[in-house]
Design a protein around this motif. Sequence first.
Motif, PDB file in Angstrom:
ATOM      1  N   LYS A   1       0.730  -1.422  -0.095  1.00  0.00           N
ATOM      2  CA  LYS A   1      -0.261  -0.043   0.005  1.00  0.00           C
ATOM      3  C   LYS A   1       0.898   1.282   0.002  1.00  0.00           C
ATOM      4  O   LYS A   1       0.589   2.243  -0.630  1.00  0.00           O
ATOM      5  N   ARG A   2       1.955   1.343   0.651  1.00  0.00           N
ATOM      6  CA  ARG A   2       2.728   2.412   0.777  1.00  0.00           C
ATOM      7  C   ARG A   2       3.434   2.431  -0.623  1.00  0.00           C
ATOM      8  O   ARG A   2       3.784   3.779  -0.908  1.00  0.00           O
ATOM      9  N   VAL A   3       3.939   1.548  -1.150  1.00  0.00           N
ATOM     10  CA  VAL A   3       4.305   1.683  -2.301  1.00  0.00           C
ATOM     11  C   VAL A   3       3.634   2.275  -3.545  1.00  0.00           C
ATOM     12  O   VAL A   3       3.846   3.168  -4.245  1.00  0.00           O
ATOM     13  N   ARG A   4       2.326   1.650  -3.224  1.00  0.00           N
ATOM     14  CA  ARG A   4       1.319   2.187  -4.226  1.00  0.00           C
ATOM     15  C   ARG A   4       1.025   3.683  -4.123  1.00  0.00           C
ATOM     16  O   ARG A   4       0.942   4.408  -4.828  1.00  0.00           O
ATOM     17  N   ASP A   5       1.112   4.333  -2.862  1.00  0.00           N
ATOM     18  CA  ASP A   5       0.932   5.483  -2.386  1.00  0.00           C
ATOM     19  C   ASP A   5       2.058   6.333  -3.407  1.00  0.00           C
ATOM     20  O   ASP A   5       1.892   7.443  -3.479  1.00  0.00           O
ATOM     21  N   ALA A   6       3.265   5.752  -3.371  1.00  0.00           N
ATOM     22  CA  ALA A   6       4.330   6.424  -3.938  1.00  0.00           C
ATOM     23  C   ALA A   6       4.364   6.842  -5.234  1.00  0.00           C
ATOM     24  O   ALA A   6       4.638   7.661  -5.701  1.00  0.00           O
ATOM     25  N   VAL A   7       3.311   5.830  -6.039  1.00  0.00           N
ATOM     26  CA  VAL A   7       3.222   6.059  -7.512  1.00  0.00           C
ATOM     27  C   VAL A   7       2.044   7.267  -7.437  1.00  0.00           C
ATOM     28  O   VAL A   7       2.195   8.092  -8.213  1.00  0.00           O
ATOM     29  N   VAL A   8       1.139   7.261  -6.604  1.00  0.00           N
ATOM     30  CA  VAL A   8      -0.192   8.296  -6.530  1.00  0.00           C
ATOM     31  C   VAL A   8       0.912   9.715  -6.307  1.00  0.00           C
ATOM     32  O   VAL A   8       0.462  10.618  -7.056  1.00  0.00           O
ATOM     33  N   LYS A   9       1.898   9.762  -5.456  1.00  0.00           N
ATOM     34  CA  LYS A   9       2.670  10.909  -5.281  1.00  0.00           C
ATOM     35  C   LYS A   9       3.522  11.285  -6.503  1.00  0.00           C
ATOM     36  O   LYS A   9       4.038  12.412  -6.526  1.00  0.00           O
ATOM     37  N   GLY A  10       3.693  10.509  -7.319  1.00  0.00           N
ATOM     38  CA  GLY A  10       4.507  10.711  -8.490  1.00  0.00           C
ATOM     39  C   GLY A  10       5.934  10.354  -8.156  1.00  0.00           C
ATOM     40  O   GLY A  10       6.851  10.646  -8.806  1.00  0.00           O
ATOM     41  N   TRP A  11       6.329   9.832  -7.052  1.00  0.00           N
ATOM     42  CA  TRP A  11       7.660   9.425  -6.966  1.00  0.00           C
ATOM     43  C   TRP A  11       8.314   8.426  -7.747  1.00  0.00           C
ATOM     44  O   TRP A  11       9.436   8.298  -7.945  1.00  0.00           O
ATOM     45  N   ILE A  12       7.422   7.377  -7.921  1.00  0.00           N
ATOM     46  CA  ILE A  12       7.709   6.265  -8.810  1.00  0.00           C
ATOM     47  C   ILE A  12       6.711   5.882  -9.797  1.00  0.00           C
ATOM     48  O   ILE A  12       5.595   6.503  -9.873  1.00  0.00           O
ATOM     49  N   SER A  13       6.781   5.335 -11.013  1.00  0.00           N
ATOM     50  CA  SER A  13       6.042   5.122 -11.813  1.00  0.00           C
ATOM     51  C   SER A  13       5.384   3.796 -11.872  1.00  0.00           C
ATOM     52  O   SER A  13       5.870   2.713 -10.976  1.00  0.00           O
ATOM     53  N   PRO A  14       4.169   3.362 -12.413  1.00  0.00           N
ATOM     54  CA  PRO A  14       3.575   2.274 -12.283  1.00  0.00           C
ATOM     55  C   PRO A  14       4.455   1.118 -12.625  1.00  0.00           C
ATOM     56  O   PRO A  14       4.347  -0.107 -12.133  1.00  0.00           O
ATOM     57  N   GLU A  15       5.460   1.323 -13.584  1.00  0.00           N
ATOM     58  CA  GLU A  15       6.479   0.112 -13.936  1.00  0.00           C
ATOM     59  C   GLU A  15       7.383  -0.073 -12.919  1.00  0.00           C
ATOM     60  O   GLU A  15       7.537  -1.347 -12.837  1.00  0.00           O
ATOM     61  N   ASN A  16       7.741   1.006 -12.113  1.00  0.00           N
ATOM     62  CA  ASN A  16       8.480   0.799 -11.271  1.00  0.00           C
ATOM     63  C   ASN A  16       7.885   0.266  -9.955  1.00  0.00           C
ATOM     64  O   ASN A  16       8.456  -0.793  -9.349  1.00  0.00           O
ATOM     65  N   PHE A  17       6.472   0.365  -9.831  1.00  0.00           N
ATOM     66  CA  PHE A  17       5.719  -0.446  -8.803  1.00  0.00           C
ATOM     67  C   PHE A  17       5.809  -1.925  -9.281  1.00  0.00           C
ATOM     68  O   PHE A  17       6.100  -2.824  -8.277  1.00  0.00           O
ATOM     69  N   LYS A  18       5.509  -2.335 -10.297  1.00  0.00           N
ATOM     70  CA  LYS A  18       5.903  -3.865 -10.810  1.00  0.00           C
ATOM     71  C   LYS A  18       7.339  -4.299 -10.344  1.00  0.00           C
ATOM     72  O   LYS A  18       7.087  -5.377  -9.923  1.00  0.00           O
TER      73      LYS A  18
END
Length: 51
Positions: free
Chosen positions: A22-39
């Motif tokens: 969930k926290r990593v997902r929040d980092a995508v929402v904040k623009g810190w990382i991309s959806p590709e980075n999430f994967k």
Amino acid sequence: MAKKSKFEMVKNFYDNGLWKEKRVRDAVVKGWISPENFKEITGEDYDEQED
């Protein structure tokens, strides 16, 4: 000592058990990382509807 990128910071926190998915997902929402980075970090596809 070089400053770590947001990606490196998030990956490190996740890999060391300090952050849950969930926290990593929040980092995508904040623009810190991309959806590709999430994967790359979690091994899971990023689904925007789970936000």
